[in-house]
Design a protein around this motif. Structure first.
Motif, PDB file in Angstrom:
ATOM      1  N   GLU A 191       4.226  -4.324   1.771  1.00 51.30           N
ATOM      2  CA  GLU A 191       3.020  -3.971   2.541  1.00 51.30           C
ATOM      3  C   GLU A 191       2.156  -5.204   2.829  1.00 51.30           C
ATOM      4  OE1 GLU A 191       0.548  -0.905   0.887  1.00 51.30           O
ATOM      5  OE2 GLU A 191       2.263   0.473   0.824  1.00 51.30           O
ATOM      6  N   ASP A 192       2.032  -6.063   1.816  1.00 46.99           N
ATOM      7  CA  ASP A 192       1.168  -7.247   1.958  1.00 46.99           C
ATOM      8  C   ASP A 192       1.593  -8.126   3.126  1.00 46.99           C
ATOM      9  OD1 ASP A 192      -0.327  -6.588  -0.112  1.00 46.99           O
ATOM     10  OD2 ASP A 192       0.309  -8.212  -1.468  1.00 46.99           O
ATOM     11  N   THR A 234       1.094  -8.460  10.874  1.00 48.32           N
ATOM     12  CA  THR A 234       0.709  -7.654  12.034  1.00 48.32           C
ATOM     13  C   THR A 234      -0.803  -7.603  12.237  1.00 48.32           C
ATOM     14  OG1 THR A 234       0.789  -5.672  10.664  1.00 48.32           O
ATOM     15  CG2 THR A 234       2.778  -6.184  11.932  1.00 48.32           C
ATOM     16  N   LYS A 235      -1.557  -7.446  11.132  1.00 42.97           N
ATOM     17  CA  LYS A 235      -3.013  -7.238  11.275  1.00 42.97           C
ATOM     18  C   LYS A 235      -3.801  -8.552  11.194  1.00 42.97           C
ATOM     19  CE  LYS A 235      -3.037  -2.594  11.207  1.00 42.97           C
ATOM     20  NZ  LYS A 235      -1.759  -2.330  11.838  1.00 42.97           N
ATOM     21  N   VAL A 236      -3.392  -9.439  10.290  1.00 38.01           N
ATOM     22  CA  VAL A 236      -4.181 -10.667  10.117  1.00 38.01           C
ATOM     23  C   VAL A 236      -3.766 -11.723  11.146  1.00 38.01           C
ATOM     24  CG1 VAL A 236      -4.866 -12.479   8.494  1.00 38.01           C
ATOM     25  CG2 VAL A 236      -4.394 -10.160   7.627  1.00 38.01           C
ATOM     26  N   SER A 254       5.828   0.089  11.307  1.00 34.45           N
ATOM     27  CA  SER A 254       4.777   0.076  10.273  1.00 34.45           C
ATOM     28  C   SER A 254       5.372  -0.104   8.883  1.00 34.45           C
ATOM     29  CB  SER A 254       3.974   1.373  10.343  1.00 34.45           C
ATOM     30  OG  SER A 254       4.856   2.453  10.157  1.00 34.45           O
ATOM     31  N   LYS A 255       6.650   0.235   8.715  1.00 34.13           N
ATOM     32  CA  LYS A 255       7.260   0.170   7.375  1.00 34.13           C
ATOM     33  C   LYS A 255       8.129  -1.070   7.156  1.00 34.13           C
ATOM     34  CE  LYS A 255       6.329   4.366   5.517  1.00 34.13           C
ATOM     35  NZ  LYS A 255       4.878   4.261   5.451  1.00 34.13           N
ATOM     36  N   LYS A 256       8.609  -1.671   8.252  1.00 33.25           N
ATOM     37  CA  LYS A 256       9.431  -2.875   8.059  1.00 33.25           C
ATOM     38  C   LYS A 256       9.413  -3.787   9.294  1.00 33.25           C
ATOM     39  CE  LYS A 256      13.974  -0.896   9.225  1.00 33.25           C
ATOM     40  NZ  LYS A 256      13.767   0.490   9.581  1.00 33.25           N
TER      41      LYS A 256
END
Ligand code: SAM
Length: 260
Positions: free
Chosen positions: A22-23, A29-31, A59-61
């Motif tokens: 997840e990290d 994707t977000k940072v 979202s998962k991989k």
């Protein structure tokens, strides 16, 4: 190119990378807002680095294609172990972990000595994060290990006698040095003499540096270390703060080995 150490949840082989943690997914994707086609360097602690093109995002991989794999040449030829007496001030200790990582330290051991006031390291998760980020930033191929607190005397046991033997495969030559103000041998002379042979061959064993706490080592500890074959060395006439010592010694080691 950005460099990232993957976690145990992620897989990188010679062909593809599968990122599931997840990290890392959040960071990509977000940072950093990576998109298809972004190239990154992934490290899995094997000593190799993988140039990867990110191709498939969910979202998962995230799946990437390995474009290139090469041996990471940023590690010191020596296994450099810093056994630092736990300091009262955590910020100074964190600074020492960060700078030591940049300089190539392989293993950190929080040391309990006679004058250590705080007996537990604490904030271990945060320290692991500091080591990982410093290793990524400095282009290291491995994140240094952080061992559990260890009593000063235990450093002098052989690997076979240690509860947590350092994981370097075969037991190689081990040299222990204890910097102590007023010692007669200069650490820089010691490194020139011991770390590079007459024909230029470099010492490839383990060099353990034991650094005292704010109040220093006791005479009893210094005699004990000497009786166990440790080299007591000086860093000059001025007293350095404990957290400065690892940095100075790391730099002297790297310089003596032609790594600076
Ligand atoms: N008053 C203490 C003493 O005399 O040991 C000072 C301790 S110093 C702040 C913390 C540690 O850094 C020492 O135990 C030693 O390992 C190392 N150190 C600091 N300055 C040094 C120097 N000039 N030479 C060798 N070691 C030094």
């Amino acid at each position: 190119m950005h460099r990232f150490f993957v976690s145990q949840l992620d897989v990188v082989d010679d062909i593809q990378a599968l990122i599931c943690s997840e990290d890392l997914i959040h960071q990509f994707t977000k940072v950093l807002r990576f998109e298809k086609g972004e190239k990154v360097v992934l490290l899995n602690g094997s000593g190799f680095e993988f140039e990867v093109e990110l191709q498939d995002f969910s979202s998962k991989k995230i799946i990437g294609k390995v474009l290139n794999k090469k041996f990471c040449e940023t590690e010191l030829p020596i296994k450099l172990v810093v056994a630092q007496a736990i300091l009262k001030n955590m910020e100074r200790l964190e600074w020492m972990f960060q700078k030591g990582t940049e300089l190539g330290v392989s293993t950190f051991i929080p040391l309990l000595s006679d004058r250590t006031e705080r007996k537990v390291l604490g904030k271990v998760e945060r320290l692991h994060r500091i080591l990982k980020e410093a290793a990524e930033q400095s282009g290291r191929g491995r994140v240094p290990e952080l061992l559990e607190e260890k009593k000063f005397e235990k450093i002098f046991l052989s690997d076979a006698e240690q509860e947590h033997a350092l994981d370097y495969g075969e037991e190689g030559e081990k040299i222990i040095v204890v910097p102590h103000p007023g010692a007669t041998q200069k650490f820089s002379d010691f490194c020139k003499e011991k770390l590079v042979g007459e024909n230029g061959e470099k010492f490839s064993g383990e060099l353990v540096i034991c650094i005292g706490p704010e109040g220093g080592f006791t005479d009893k500890e210094v005699y004990f270390a000497q009786s166990k074959g440790a080299h007591i060395v000086s860093l000059g006439n001025r007293i350095l703060r404990a957290e400065t010592v690892a940095m100075v010694m790391g730099a002297i080691v790297a310089e003596a080995m032609g790594e600076m």
